[in-house]
Design a protein around this motif. Sequence first.
Motif, mmCIF file in Angstrom:
data_model
loop_
_atom_site.group_PDB
_atom_site.id
_atom_site.type_symbol
_atom_site.label_atom_id
_atom_site.label_comp_id
_atom_site.label_asym_id
_atom_site.label_seq_id
_atom_site.Cartn_x
_atom_site.Cartn_y
_atom_site.Cartn_z
ATOM 1 N N CYS A 251 34.314 -0.577 54.600
ATOM 2 C CA CYS A 251 33.505 -1.801 54.645
ATOM 3 C C CYS A 251 32.432 -1.791 53.556
ATOM 4 N N LEU A 252 31.823 -0.620 53.322
ATOM 5 C CA LEU A 252 30.771 -0.528 52.312
ATOM 6 C C LEU A 252 31.316 -0.740 50.904
ATOM 7 N N ALA A 253 32.621 -0.538 50.722
ATOM 8 C CA ALA A 253 33.233 -0.744 49.400
ATOM 9 C C ALA A 253 33.603 -2.199 49.167
ATOM 10 N N CYS A 254 33.268 -3.070 50.118
ATOM 11 C CA CYS A 254 33.529 -4.501 49.971
ATOM 12 C C CYS A 254 32.212 -5.229 49.717
ATOM 13 N N SER A 255 32.272 -6.290 48.930
ATOM 14 C CA SER A 255 31.052 -7.009 48.549
ATOM 15 C C SER A 255 30.708 -8.160 49.482
ATOM 16 N N LEU B 10 34.601 5.510 46.840
ATOM 17 C CA LEU B 10 33.315 5.911 46.280
ATOM 18 C C LEU B 10 33.132 5.349 44.873
ATOM 19 N N GLU B 11 34.209 5.333 44.090
ATOM 20 C CA GLU B 11 34.114 4.767 42.752
ATOM 21 C C GLU B 11 33.835 3.263 42.812
ATOM 22 N N THR B 12 34.468 2.591 43.787
ATOM 23 C CA THR B 12 34.208 1.159 43.961
ATOM 24 C C THR B 12 32.761 0.919 44.352
ATOM 25 N N MET B 13 32.237 1.758 45.256
ATOM 26 C CA MET B 13 30.840 1.628 45.664
ATOM 27 C C MET B 13 29.908 1.865 44.478
ATOM 28 N N ALA B 14 30.258 2.841 43.634
ATOM 29 C CA ALA B 14 29.420 3.127 42.467
ATOM 30 C C ALA B 14 29.345 1.919 41.537
ATOM 31 N N GLU B 15 30.496 1.235 41.329
ATOM 32 C CA GLU B 15 30.501 0.040 40.481
ATOM 33 C C GLU B 15 29.810 -1.130 41.182
ATOM 34 N N LEU B 16 30.042 -1.270 42.498
ATOM 35 C CA LEU B 16 29.506 -2.400 43.245
ATOM 36 C C LEU B 16 27.987 -2.382 43.288
ATOM 37 N N GLU C 215 35.828 -10.486 51.932
ATOM 38 C CA GLU C 215 36.615 -9.383 51.366
ATOM 39 C C GLU C 215 36.946 -8.354 52.432
ATOM 40 N N ILE C 216 36.008 -8.110 53.360
ATOM 41 C CA ILE C 216 36.272 -7.168 54.454
ATOM 42 C C ILE C 216 37.453 -7.656 55.282
ATOM 43 N N LEU C 217 37.479 -8.971 55.590
ATOM 44 C CA LEU C 217 38.580 -9.517 56.377
ATOM 45 C C LEU C 217 39.897 -9.431 55.618
ATOM 46 N N ASN C 218 39.851 -9.705 54.322
ATOM 47 C CA ASN C 218 41.080 -9.655 53.521
ATOM 48 C C ASN C 218 41.584 -8.226 53.337
ATOM 49 N N GLU C 219 40.642 -7.263 53.311
ATOM 50 C CA GLU C 219 41.016 -5.872 53.069
ATOM 51 C C GLU C 219 41.125 -5.070 54.367
ATOM 52 N N THR C 220 41.269 -5.752 55.480
ATOM 53 C CA THR C 220 41.335 -5.063 56.772
ATOM 54 C C THR C 220 42.431 -3.997 56.827
ATOM 55 N N PRO C 221 43.654 -4.272 56.349
ATOM 56 C CA PRO C 221 44.682 -3.204 56.385
ATOM 57 C C PRO C 221 44.264 -1.947 55.617
ATOM 58 N N ARG C 222 43.675 -2.141 54.433
ATOM 59 C CA ARG C 222 43.240 -0.976 53.651
ATOM 60 C C ARG C 222 42.119 -0.226 54.361
ATOM 61 N N ILE C 223 41.186 -0.952 54.950
ATOM 62 C CA ILE C 223 40.065 -0.318 55.647
ATOM 63 C C ILE C 223 40.555 0.473 56.853
ATOM 64 N N LEU C 224 41.473 -0.118 57.611
ATOM 65 C CA LEU C 224 42.010 0.589 58.780
ATOM 66 C C LEU C 224 42.820 1.808 58.353
ATOM 67 N N SER C 225 43.547 1.672 57.240
ATOM 68 C CA SER C 225 44.310 2.814 56.722
ATOM 69 C C SER C 225 43.383 3.957 56.337
ATOM 70 N N LEU C 226 42.244 3.619 55.708
ATOM 71 C CA LEU C 226 41.272 4.653 55.354
ATOM 72 C C LEU C 226 40.717 5.314 56.609
ATOM 73 N N GLY C 227 40.453 4.524 57.656
ATOM 74 C CA GLY C 227 39.969 5.096 58.914
ATOM 75 C C GLY C 227 40.971 6.071 59.513
ATOM 76 N N ILE C 228 42.256 5.696 59.497
ATOM 77 C CA ILE C 228 43.285 6.588 60.036
ATOM 78 C C ILE C 228 43.355 7.881 59.229
ATOM 79 N N LYS C 229 43.256 7.770 57.907
ATOM 80 C CA LYS C 229 43.305 8.964 57.062
ATOM 81 C C LYS C 229 42.117 9.886 57.333
ATOM 82 N N MET C 230 40.930 9.312 57.479
ATOM 83 C CA MET C 230 39.755 10.136 57.785
ATOM 84 C C MET C 230 39.898 10.786 59.162
#
Length: 474
Positions: A238-242, A65-71, A246-261
């Motif tokens: 995905c929304l926190a990526c510009s 959310l903080e990344t989205m706020a800056e983005l 970046e979405i492709l590069n951050e795929t592990p982090r995005i999937l990790s966030l999905g698992i946590k949710m």
Amino acid sequence: MMETISGYISGLGASVMMPALFALLGLCAGVKPAAALRCGLKVGVGFVGLSIVTALLTSALGPELETMAELYGLRHDVFDMGWPAAASIACDTAVGLLIIPLCAAVNVLMLLTRTTRTVNIDFWNYWHFAFIGAVIYFACGSMAWGFFGAVVCFVVTMVIADLTAPGFQRYYKGMEGISIPHPFCAGFAPVAWAVGKGLDRVPRSGRLEFDPAAITRRFGRMGEPLLLGVAAGVLAGCLACSTWTEILNETPRILSLGIKMGAVMELIPRVTALFSEGLKPISDAARAVITRRFGDAGNLSIGMSPAVVIAHPSNVAASLPLIPAILILAVVLPGNRFLPIASIAGVFYIFPLMLPFTKGSVAKALIAGIIAIGAGLYMVTDMAPAFSVATANVSALTSDAAAAVPEGFQGGSLDFGASPLAWAIYHCAANLRYLGAGILVLASCALMWWNRRRILRDTPLPSTTRLPDIPKRV
């Protein structure tokens, strides 16, 4: 001396105080010592587990959310301090020190005068009453005004708990004899009633009356809370990526966030089941004691925390989409200066008293929730100066870092700052003063009088007052 005792008790924390408190309640209600201790520990473990799960939600979503706020260039100067800071404001003042005995005495008085039928044993959430009292106390500079605001909030909440109890007990299976005297939930119940009545008049609104079972039937396994949580986490990542790269590069982090949710949505029902296991024997024993003391005990309700039902499938299904809806509202609403991050876990406590009014319709409850929280964001923004004054005073008195507002910001919290009940009481007491006090007194007395009439109307006459049967004519 009293401040020292209060500081020591507050220092123990809810994870220690809740098991001890509920074990003591169990003993007072006649539960055997070993069983009372077991019930108290289950409640404590459930609370700790729920805190861990909600902390996982906040820690996982917070950076995104903080990344989205800056983005997206979001600039909000009301810092979300979360409910711990609000609870600190509530408990670390003279108002918080006396709030439990004061409200317990008011509860007894209301029971004796038949202006309520709820026995409120949800002592932990008394901090909500203390919070509004503390904010008014620092705004007015008078402890009497603080106690006045806390008592008014308690009285109104008790009446709303009575009014919502029949529908609550019908909708949530296994909750017979339970009501929810929780001011955060209670403040949104009138909104749900109004929205439900309004949507019932809209043609073809019946199509909105679907529940988690209907969602599962329509979308199959993809409609389950676990998979919905994974999908929501991936979308947030995905929304926190510009860029797509970046979405492709951050795929592990995005999937990790999905698992946590997904873990949050799956674990919440399992953890909160411990609340029910621990509270049910105490509730049954308390009702048994009341039955022996009062002739109309069958009409009394035991006031519990909404945590006992937040794992209900409809509550989970309504809360999940409200999280991105709140963030969108925080961005697009003109004049709003509050971006909820630390408070986002409080979303699960918005719907417990809304769903009975919407007949379990997730869509109608979500519409009511969006309307309520949309207004709530403005309320948090409006109360931010008073919240900041209270945090500054508490931080200076206690050296509590959790109650300190970062430099250049004002403080706020979704829970209990977004409640229309808190907002109305604060403005009447702090701004209108004696005129507002008169309005609050008249409103509270009118609600108690109305509630008393309902209670007397619904209470069966004692058997001794029944007229003898007239023998049939031969």
